[in-house]
Design a protein around this motif. Structure first.
Motif, PDB file in Angstrom:
ATOM      1  N   GLU A 232       0.823  -1.206   0.000  1.00  0.00           N
ATOM      2  CA  GLU A 232       0.000   0.000   0.000  1.00  0.00           C
ATOM      3  C   GLU A 232       0.863   1.265   0.000  1.00  0.00           C
ATOM      4  O   GLU A 232       0.508   2.269  -0.599  1.00  0.00           O
TER       5      GLU A 232
ATOM      6  N   GLN B  92       0.382   4.330  -2.504  1.00  0.00           N
ATOM      7  CA  GLN B  92       0.177   5.690  -2.005  1.00  0.00           C
ATOM      8  C   GLN B  92       1.209   6.643  -2.603  1.00  0.00           C
ATOM      9  O   GLN B  92       0.882   7.753  -2.993  1.00  0.00           O
TER      10      GLN B  92
ATOM     11  N   ARG C  22       0.383   7.781  -6.010  1.00  0.00           N
ATOM     12  CA  ARG C  22      -0.683   8.799  -6.048  1.00  0.00           C
ATOM     13  C   ARG C  22      -0.124  10.217  -5.879  1.00  0.00           C
ATOM     14  O   ARG C  22      -0.808  11.184  -6.187  1.00  0.00           O
TER      15      ARG C  22
END
Length: 135
Positions: free
Chosen positions: A100, A104, A107
């Motif tokens: 994750e 992240q 992004r």
């Protein structure tokens, strides 16, 4: 179907580069395939072609984990470049990580076109190339 003019594979894994090149060549949808083993080599190529937009990549497949300049460092420098207004470069992060924290981090770069987990199939490559020609 039009060919994509320039694709860059930025990955320090020579076997991965070889396999990707084979996929591209078999699909016959790319005119020029450029291979780089770290982000700095790719960044230097782009910088040296800023005044010749036709020679800039249309699509970049960018590994995250590379020695010297990794994919994240490449992206931090890439976003600072002044690309020609009519040139859109699609960049896909390639990684074997599904953490994750990496998703992240991806992004944080709104200019990224996507995040792909290795291995990359020929069908995904076909989708990337047919999507790249629309820009």
């Amino acid at each position: 179907m039009n060919k994509v003019k320039h694709v860059c594979i930025v990955d320090d894994d020579e076997l991965f580069q070889f396999v990707m090149r084979q996929h591209f060549e078999r699909l016959e949808l790319v005119e020029h395939i450029h291979k780089f083993t770290d982000g700095e080599q790719a960044l230097n190529y782009i910088k040296s072609h800023l005044h010749t937009p036709d020679d800039l990549p249309d699509l970049i497949l960018l590994d995250v984990n590379m020695p010297y300049m990794d994919g994240w460092q490449f992206m931090r420098e890439f976003v600072k470049l002044s690309l020609p207004d009519d040139k859109h470069i699609r960049i896909y992060i390639l990684t074997s990580s599904t953490h994750e924290s990496d998703l992240q981090r991806a992004r944080e770069f709104p200019g990224l076109s996507g995040y792909l987990v290795k291995p990359i199939s020929k069908n995904i490559i076909r989708e990337l190339l047919t999507g790249a020609e629309q820009h």
